[in-house]
Every structure is written in structure tokens, then in C-alpha cells.
Scaffold this motif. Structure first.
Motif, PDB file in Angstrom:
ATOM      1  N   ALA A  63      15.342 -23.613 108.506  1.00 29.56           N
ATOM      2  CA  ALA A  63      14.394 -22.767 109.231  1.00 29.56           C
ATOM      3  C   ALA A  63      15.034 -22.168 110.483  1.00 29.56           C
ATOM      4  CB  ALA A  63      13.156 -23.580 109.603  1.00 29.56           C
ATOM      5  N   SER A  64      15.866 -22.935 111.165  1.00 28.80           N
ATOM      6  CA  SER A  64      16.546 -22.415 112.353  1.00 28.80           C
ATOM      7  C   SER A  64      17.452 -21.247 111.985  1.00 28.80           C
ATOM      8  CB  SER A  64      17.357 -23.529 113.023  1.00 28.80           C
ATOM      9  OG  SER A  64      16.519 -24.578 113.475  1.00 28.80           O
ATOM     10  N   TYR A  65      18.114 -21.325 110.847  1.00 29.23           N
ATOM     11  CA  TYR A  65      18.936 -20.209 110.381  1.00 29.23           C
ATOM     12  C   TYR A  65      18.068 -19.019 110.003  1.00 29.23           C
ATOM     13  CZ  TYR A  65      23.592 -22.325 110.219  1.00 29.23           C
ATOM     14  OH  TYR A  65      24.812 -22.863 110.559  1.00 29.23           O
ATOM     15  N   ASN A  77      27.050 -20.375 115.943  1.00 35.19           N
ATOM     16  CA  ASN A  77      28.465 -20.351 115.563  1.00 35.19           C
ATOM     17  C   ASN A  77      28.702 -19.895 114.130  1.00 35.19           C
ATOM     18  OD1 ASN A  77      29.241 -21.319 118.087  1.00 35.19           O
ATOM     19  ND2 ASN A  77      29.091 -23.462 117.434  1.00 35.19           N
ATOM     20  N   ASN A  78      27.634 -19.875 113.303  1.00 36.99           N
ATOM     21  CA  ASN A  78      27.848 -19.642 111.874  1.00 36.99           C
ATOM     22  C   ASN A  78      26.885 -18.643 111.245  1.00 36.99           C
ATOM     23  OD1 ASN A  78      29.912 -21.939 111.256  1.00 36.99           O
ATOM     24  ND2 ASN A  78      28.269 -22.968 112.378  1.00 36.99           N
ATOM     25  N   SER A  79      26.134 -17.915 112.058  1.00 36.49           N
ATOM     26  CA  SER A  79      25.202 -16.942 111.508  1.00 36.49           C
ATOM     27  C   SER A  79      25.148 -15.730 112.427  1.00 36.49           C
ATOM     28  CB  SER A  79      23.809 -17.555 111.339  1.00 36.49           C
ATOM     29  OG  SER A  79      22.942 -16.660 110.667  1.00 36.49           O
ATOM     30  N   ASN A  80      24.378 -14.721 111.997  1.00 38.39           N
ATOM     31  CA  ASN A  80      24.263 -13.479 112.737  1.00 38.39           C
ATOM     32  C   ASN A  80      22.984 -12.794 112.296  1.00 38.39           C
ATOM     33  OD1 ASN A  80      24.935 -10.341 112.956  1.00 38.39           O
ATOM     34  ND2 ASN A  80      26.217 -11.426 114.429  1.00 38.39           N
ATOM     35  N   SER A  81      22.389 -12.026 113.166  1.00 34.68           N
ATOM     36  CA  SER A  81      21.128 -11.379 112.819  1.00 34.68           C
ATOM     37  C   SER A  81      21.285 -10.373 111.683  1.00 34.68           C
ATOM     38  CB  SER A  81      20.539 -10.695 114.054  1.00 34.68           C
ATOM     39  OG  SER A  81      21.443  -9.727 114.564  1.00 34.68           O
ATOM     40  N   LEU A  82      22.504  -9.837 111.492  1.00 35.81           N
ATOM     41  CA  LEU A  82      22.740  -8.884 110.408  1.00 35.81           C
ATOM     42  C   LEU A  82      23.048  -9.560 109.078  1.00 35.81           C
ATOM     43  CD1 LEU A  82      24.981  -6.248 112.249  1.00 35.81           C
ATOM     44  CD2 LEU A  82      22.515  -6.121 111.798  1.00 35.81           C
ATOM     45  N   TYR A  87      22.757 -15.370 102.481  1.00 36.72           N
ATOM     46  CA  TYR A  87      23.929 -15.958 103.111  1.00 36.72           C
ATOM     47  C   TYR A  87      23.539 -16.830 104.303  1.00 36.72           C
ATOM     48  CZ  TYR A  87      26.838 -12.939 100.222  1.00 36.72           C
ATOM     49  OH  TYR A  87      27.455 -12.336  99.161  1.00 36.72           O
ATOM     50  N   LYS A  88      22.390 -16.543 104.897  1.00 35.15           N
ATOM     51  CA  LYS A  88      21.903 -17.452 105.948  1.00 35.15           C
ATOM     52  C   LYS A  88      21.588 -18.826 105.348  1.00 35.15           C
ATOM     53  CE  LYS A  88      19.978 -13.967 109.063  1.00 35.15           C
ATOM     54  NZ  LYS A  88      18.767 -13.412 109.708  1.00 35.15           N
ATOM     55  N   LEU A  89      21.027 -18.838 104.140  1.00 34.15           N
ATOM     56  CA  LEU A  89      20.732 -20.117 103.496  1.00 34.15           C
ATOM     57  C   LEU A  89      22.016 -20.866 103.169  1.00 34.15           C
ATOM     58  CD1 LEU A  89      17.813 -19.145 101.063  1.00 34.15           C
ATOM     59  CD2 LEU A  89      17.671 -20.107 103.367  1.00 34.15           C
ATOM     60  N   SER A  90      23.028 -20.148 102.646  1.00 39.80           N
ATOM     61  CA  SER A  90      24.287 -20.827 102.328  1.00 39.80           C
ATOM     62  C   SER A  90      25.078 -21.167 103.574  1.00 39.80           C
ATOM     63  CB  SER A  90      25.130 -19.969 101.384  1.00 39.80           C
ATOM     64  OG  SER A  90      25.526 -18.761 102.001  1.00 39.80           O
ATOM     65  N   ALA A  91      24.838 -20.437 104.678  1.00 41.65           N
ATOM     66  CA  ALA A  91      25.524 -20.757 105.936  1.00 41.65           C
ATOM     67  C   ALA A  91      25.125 -22.133 106.459  1.00 41.65           C
ATOM     68  CB  ALA A  91      25.213 -19.694 106.990  1.00 41.65           C
ATOM     69  N   VAL A  92      23.967 -22.633 106.009  1.00 46.05           N
ATOM     70  CA  VAL A  92      23.539 -23.972 106.426  1.00 46.05           C
ATOM     71  C   VAL A  92      24.610 -24.996 106.090  1.00 46.05           C
ATOM     72  CG1 VAL A  92      21.793 -25.767 106.117  1.00 46.05           C
ATOM     73  CG2 VAL A  92      21.101 -23.361 106.194  1.00 46.05           C
ATOM     74  N   TRP A  93      25.251 -24.864 104.917  1.00 48.53           N
ATOM     75  CA  TRP A  93      26.299 -25.820 104.552  1.00 48.53           C
ATOM     76  C   TRP A  93      27.703 -25.203 104.639  1.00 48.53           C
ATOM     77  CZ3 TRP A  93      22.706 -24.517 100.513  1.00 48.53           C
ATOM     78  CH2 TRP A  93      23.178 -23.611  99.583  1.00 48.53           C
ATOM     79  N   ASP A 161      23.328 -12.923 120.132  1.00 45.50           N
ATOM     80  CA  ASP A 161      23.501 -12.888 118.680  1.00 45.50           C
ATOM     81  C   ASP A 161      24.533 -13.935 118.292  1.00 45.50           C
ATOM     82  OD1 ASP A 161      23.155 -12.159 116.050  1.00 45.50           O
ATOM     83  OD2 ASP A 161      23.436 -10.012 116.407  1.00 45.50           O
ATOM     84  N   GLY A 162      24.611 -14.208 116.991  1.00 42.05           N
ATOM     85  CA  GLY A 162      25.517 -15.241 116.523  1.00 42.05           C
ATOM     86  C   GLY A 162      26.906 -14.702 116.208  1.00 42.05           C
ATOM     87  N   ALA A 163      27.841 -15.635 115.983  1.00 43.63           N
ATOM     88  CA  ALA A 163      29.237 -15.278 115.728  1.00 43.63           C
ATOM     89  C   ALA A 163      29.477 -14.852 114.288  1.00 43.63           C
ATOM     90  CB  ALA A 163      30.146 -16.462 116.068  1.00 43.63           C
ATOM     91  N   ASP A 164      28.538 -15.067 113.409  1.00 38.50           N
ATOM     92  CA  ASP A 164      28.595 -14.689 111.999  1.00 38.50           C
ATOM     93  C   ASP A 164      29.278 -15.771 111.167  1.00 38.50           C
ATOM     94  OD1 ASP A 164      27.931 -13.180 109.845  1.00 38.50           O
ATOM     95  OD2 ASP A 164      29.495 -11.685 110.094  1.00 38.50           O
TER      96      ASP A 164
END
Length: 667
Positions: A63-65, A77-82, A87-93, A161-164
Motif C-alpha cells: 500500500a505504501s508503494y 529509494n525504489n519507486s517513483n511517481s511515474l 512495476y510498483k507492485l514488483s518494486a516491493v520485492w 519524488d522517489g529515486a525509481d
């Protein structure tokens, strides 16, 4: 306001899960040791509760992602608004903290499943399994809470914003590959728990192997699919067409797969013949230990790899301590208990027993070979004795010959009898298969290209030697009865699982042999209008275009490809992407896949005169690598659903009821 507290809720859920894991690890083991049913009964509710609370924590991080909560360091450190939502879901792991949380969730899920579906087993055995699984969870939950908290905040300095996410990980392959791999890694914890429980309870008999075999096959099938998906991802994502790199992190996944393969066969011998008991327990211990070693390599910072997540020495030290404790205690239990509960079962040197033992020894030698090649450079570096690189020449020079020898015994095993078999009977069954494998292995490369290739022929001979004896065995098994079809229907699912597993190995070997010896590659300069011929195809660069993606800019080459012989054509669009948040360039490969060949085009560098460097490859039979992996995994699944394992609970419950010793232990 509640949304802002989601990370705290997740952190609190992990703390509760840790407390439940402690109770699960202590109470059932103490209850089994003191014969207290109430204490043993703690296992199932604690396993259930632990799984639910870790699931809550995982949902909170997800949910935070999804909400772009950049006050959470892991998200920033691992996501971005764009970043696209998937990919936000897979960025969780796709990072260290999230991947360890996923690992712990799967560990709790396997523990819950082992508790939920073991109702027909002796209560003390189930309690010990639950206790061992609980103690493993304690180690990983402590690891998360003390060194790898995924809910750490950046308050009050919240970034805009996040680092992507690493662009290499923004791919469908990385959505499915890590979960499959982790399911395999973690699944071996169940058979490890069964092995330790069997040692503690003095039950190194055929019963515990029947209980453990479905869990072992499940974990092995997941790990097989995970490795195949990782190879597939590396093939098309990294841009140069390789399908296996002998990267230390790739080796880390192969190590437990090799010992897990040996474990599957050893469990079969122990269940069928009552032999290899100590060997089976050792393989269970080593397989799970190698899974932990893979975790150490990926998350300790000792490796630099696209697969490696962590660079914090404290994390590596924690996992190393956990690995040391696990291996030391399990081997100590084995040393104290195994001699009392194992016994020798005799068999001839020419029997299925001995052939499976030889194959197991070969698999262990292959494991040790890869382990030494992977760890030796790290050990030298840690002792300041210099830096060396151990690469493909070392692994290929040792692994390939061992594989060929193993294939020889794989062909013998399915047609051999248990305990003993006359050599004359084995020759009678296999001479035709041997001749056919040799002849076809020599002729097929000539038919395929008009030229003979020693290494391709050797691979085809090895693959056919695996498959043809199985065909002979199926012919013999179905010759009695009203029809062959009726005979095939009577073969058990476990037998079909063995067939698919061995055929999958053969298919993979053919893929490796053909693509390694007949692939064509050219690196060329291409500008609009450029034409060239590669492997019977004409490639014409029609135009260069630019486009905007969700979070990247891309240069796209539009290439017309025409089969020179048939005249049929198609369009391929390789890309060079520039990710906006990180400024990182990435190659997006264009693929034209097929069952018997892939056409592979990757854009290189802009040569600044209107032309680009292009890598064009023709990859024959490369898909057979991953088709073989899927067949192996399907074989493992068929073995799981065999009806004799569905009958195991009832049969074992009856055995337990007839056993005064076990009745006393349970009551």
C-alpha cells in the motif's frame, strides 16, 4: 490520518508475528519432548497467526508503494511517481528489505501449509515440524526487525519524488521470477523441518519420506521454474543474448537445485527400499543450508551483481550467523541421532539402488564444483590473498563432462530393477536404445546443417540416451493388457512425473548443445536503408523513431526482416531507452521467437552519424532450454498429485494407531 499510519501498522504486525514465531518454535518442541498435548497444540494457531500478521505487513508495504508514500525510505529509494502501477507492485520485492519480507511471508505460508495439511500424521511429528519452522521464522523476522526494516521513515525530510526502480528490474520477468525462486528456496525449509523432526523423534523410516516427498517435489518444481524464468529474463533483458552467465548469484540458485534433485531421488529410494536413510537426511540439511547460503550471497554485500540487493556488512554478518547456527545445530542433531535409528540395506552393484546412488554422488560432486568456483574468489579476497576471477571456462570444463556421465546413468536407472539385476537383462533392454542414440546423434547434425559437429552430436546422443530407455520401459510396462492405450492409462502420475522430468532434462540438453554450436551473431553498423543478410534472413533498417514511455524516452529502430528462402517478412522494433528519473540507458531487445529458432536484435550505441550499432543473432533451439525447465517442473507437479500420497494420511494414521510406542508418544 489512518493512511499515514500504514507503515507503523505493518511494523507492529511484524513484531506480533515475531512473538508468535517464538511461541511456535518453543512450545511444540517442548510439548513433544515432555509429551504434553496442550503445548503441542500451540503449533497450528501460532503458524496461522504468524502467516496472517506477516501478510498484513506485506500488504502495508504494498500500500505504501501504491500510494507513493515517499516518507518510507524503502519506497523513496525504489519507486517513483511515474512508475507504472504493476512495476510498483514488483518494486516491493525488487530491493533488499522488501525481498526479505517476501521471503518471510513465503516461509510463514509454507509453515502454515505444512501445519494445515499434516492432520493425519503423528501429533508429536507435526509438533516438531511446526517447532523447527517456527525457529527458522524467528531468525528471519529478527533479521528484518534488527537490520532490514522495510518501514523505516525519512521524517521530517520527505523527498518530493522517489529515486525509481532499477530499469533492469522494470520487466515482466522480474514480476514473476523472484517469487517463484523464493518459493523454491523457502519450500525446502519444510523437508528440512521433517528431517530434523524425524531425527528428534527417532523415525527415520519410510513413513517420514512419504510425508516429505510432496513438499520436496513442490519446492523443487518452484525452484526449477524460478531458475528457468531467471535464465529467460537474462537472455532478453541484458541485451547480448546469453542465457546463463555462471554469475555467482545464478550459481547460488543452481546449488540447492542440484542437491534438491538428488534429494528427490534419495527420498524415493528410502521410501521404496528403506535404504539411504542417513544420506537422505543429510541431503535435506544441505539443500536448505544452500538456500540460506544463496540468501547470504545475495544480501551480504560480498557480491556485485544486478541480482544482489544489499551492501551492508551487518546484514551479511547476521545471515552468516544464522546460516552457521542452522548448519551446526542440524549436523549436531544428525551426529547424535542418526547412528541410533539408521541401518544398512544391501543391494547389488547393478541395481536401481546403486544407479541412483551414483547419480546422487555425481550431483553432489557437481554442487561442490560450483560451490568452490563461486566461493574460492570470495575467500581469497576476504583474507587479502589477492583477487581472482573464476568464469565460464572453469565451470564448463568441469560441469559439462560430469553432466554427460550423469546422463549415462540416467539412461540406465529407469529400466533397472531394485536390489539386483542380471547384466544380460540390462543389455537386452538397452542395446537397441544405445545404438539408436549413437546413430541419430551422428546423423541429425548432418541433416540440420550439412556439417558434423562433435559437441552437438555428443549433446544429442546424451539426450536421446535419456529418452529412449524410458520409451523402452514404457513399452515393456504396457505390453500386457487389452491395448497399449489402456496400459498407458494405468501408469501412475508419479511415473509420468519421472518421465516428464527426465524428458525435460533431455530437451534442455538439446537446446544447450544446438544453440551453443550453431548460433550466428553479427555486430554491424546500420543506418536507414542499410541491408544485410544473416543466417538466411535479410535485415533492412527502414527508419529510426523516437517515442515517450511512461517513465522513459526511447529511440526505436524499425527493421524489416525477410526470410530469403520463403519470402515471408515481419517487422522488428528494438529500442534504446533513457529512464528519466535515474538517467540510466537500457537496451530493449526485439525478439521473433519460435520453437526451433529465435531472431534477436539489440540496439547498441548511437554512432552519431545517423547510424547505430546493432547486434543481430540467430538462436536455433534456444527455446528448448526453458521448455525443458517447464517440463521438469510439470513432472514434479504430477508426482505431487499422485494418488498414493493422497492415501498417505489414512495409511499412516492406521500405522500410528497400531503402534503402541507412537500411541504413548501422542497421548
Amino acid at each position: 490520518m489512518l493512511v499515514k499510519l500504514i507503515p507503523e501498522l505493518g511494523h507492529f504486525a511484524l513484531i506480533i508475528a515475531l512473538l508468535m514465531a517464538v511461541l511456535q518454535g518453543v512450545m511444540p518442541l517442548a510439548g513433544a519432548a515432555t509429551r504434553r498435548p496442550l503445548w503441542m497444540a500451540y503449533g497450528h494457531p501460532m503458524a496461522t497467526g504468524q502467516f496472517l500478521f506477516i501478510a498484513v505487513a506485506y500488504v502495508c508495504l504494498t500500500a505504501s508503494y501504491a500510494l507513493d508514500d515517499f516518507s518510507v525510505a524503502n519506497v523513496a529509494n525504489n519507486s517513483n511517481s511515474l512508475l507504472p502501477w504493476y512495476y510498483k507492485l514488483s518494486a516491493v520485492w525488487g530491493n533488499h528489505e522488501g525481498s526479505v519480507l517476501l521471503w518471510s511471508l513465503m516461509l510463514a505460508g509454507w509453515g502454515y501449509a505444512a501445519s494445515r495439511f499434516s492432520g493425519g500424521l503423528p501429533r508429536d511429528m507435526v509438533a516438531r515440524v511446526q517447532g523447527v519452522m517456527g525457529l527458522i521464522s524467528v531468525g528471519f523476522l529478527l533479521f528484518i526487525l534488527l537490520t532490514s526494516n522495510p518501514f523505516e521513515r525519512l521524517l521530517p525530510n520527505v523527498p518530493h519524488d522517489g529515486a525509481d526502480l532499477n530499469p533492469l528490474l522494470q520487466d515482466i520477468g522480474l514480476i514473476v521470477h523472484p517469487p517463484m525462486l523464493y518459493m523454491g528456496y523457502v519450500g525446502f525449509s519444510v523437508v528440512f523441518a521433517f528431517a530434523i523432526a524425524a531425527l528428534l523423534g527417532g523415525r527415520l523410516d519410510a513413513a517420514w519420506t512419504r510425508w516429505a516427498r510432496p513438499w520436496t517435489n513442490s519446492a523443487w518444481a518452484f525452484l526449477t521454474v524460478g531458475i528457468a524464468l531467471g535464465s529467460w529474463w537474462a537472455y532478453y533483458e541484458l541485451g547480448w543474448g546469453g542465457w546463463w552467465f555462471w554469475d555467482p548469484v545464478e550459481n547460488a540458485s543452481l546449488l540447492p537445485w542440484l542437491t534438491g534433485t538428488a534429494l528427490i531421488h534419495s527420498l524415493a529410494v528410502t521410501e521404496k527400499r528403506g535404504s539411504f536413510k542417513s544420506w537422505t537426511v543429510l541431503l535435506a540439511i544441505f539443500t536448505f543450508s544452500l538456500s540460506l547460503l544463496g540468501t547470504f550471497l545475495v544480501r551480504s554485500g560480498v557480491l556485485t551483481s544486478v541480482h544482489a540487493f544489499a551492501n551492508d556488512p551487518s546484514r551479511g554478518l547476521f545471515i552468516l550467523v544464522l546460516l552457521t547456527i542452522t548448519v551446526t545445530l542440524s549436523l549436531l542433531i544428525f551426529a547424535l541421532r542418526a547412528p541410533r535409528v539408521s541401518h544398512h540395506v544391501s543391494f547389488s552393484w547393478l541395481s536401481r539402488d546403486s544407479l541412483l546412488l551414483i547419480n546422487n554422488i555425481l550431483l553432489v560432486i557437481m554442487t561442490v564444483t560450483i560451490l568452490l568456483g563461486t566461493l574460492y574468489p570470495l575467500i581469497l579476497d576476504s583474507l587479502n590473498l589477492g583477487k581472482i576471477s573464476v568464469g565460464p571456462p572453469y565451470f564448463n570444463a568441469l560441469f559439462v563432462p560430469l553432466t554427460v556421465v550423469m546422463c549415462l546413468f540416467m539412461g540406465l536407472g529407469p529400466v533397472a530393477r531394485w536390489k539386483s539385476m542380471p547384466a544380460s537383462e540390462l543389455r537386452r533392454k538397452l542395446w537397441l536404445a544405445g545404438v539408436a542414440a549413437l546413430v541419430l546423434g551422428m546423423v541429425l547434425p548432418l541433416i540440420y546443417t550439412g556439417e558434423w559437429n562433435l559437441w552437438a552430436s555428443l549433446g544429442i546422443v546424451a539426450a536421446l540416451w535419456i529418452v529412449l530407455p524410458i520409451g523402452k520401459d514404457m513399452w515393456d510396462k504396457t505390453r500386457h493388457g487389452s491395448s497399449r492405450l489402456a496400459g498407458l492409462r494405468k501408469l501412475s502420475l508419479a511415473y509420468w512425473g519421472m518421465v516428464l522430468g527426465h524428458v525435460g532434462i533431455a530437451v534442455t540438453i538439446i537446446g544447450v548443445a544446438v544453440v551453443s554450436n550453431y548460433a550466428t551473431e553479427r555486430t554491424v553498423r546500420m543506418a536507414p536503408g542499410t541491408e544485410l543478410d544473416v543466417a538466411g534472413y535479410q535485415f533492412t533498417l527502414r527508419e529510426l523513431k523516437s517515442r515517450r514511455g511512461a517513465n522513459f524516452m526511447a529511440d526505436t529502430a524499425v527493421i524489416q526482416v525477410r526470410n530469403i528462402e520463403s519470402g515471408r517478412g515481419f517487422i522488428m522494433r528494438p529500442e534504446k531507452r533513457f529512464y528519466l528519473a535515474t538517467g540510466m540507458p537500457m537496451t530493449q531487445v526485439a525478439l521473433r521467437p519460435g520453437l526451433f529458432r529465435d531472431i534477436y536484435v539489440a540496439m547498441g550505441e548511437d554512432l552519431e552519424d545517423g547510424s547505430w550499432a546493432m547486434r543481430i543473432q540467430y538462436k536455433p533451439f534456444v527455446r528448448w532450454l526453458w521448455l525443458g525447465g517447464l517440463l521438469m517442473a510439470l513432472g514434479g507437479i504430477l508426482a505431487i498429485v499422485d494418488k498414493r500420497y493422497r492415501r498417505t494420511r489414512t495409511a499412516d494414521r492406521a500405522d500410528v494407531a497400531r503402534s503402541p510406542k507412537t500411541q504413548e508418544a501422542v497421548l
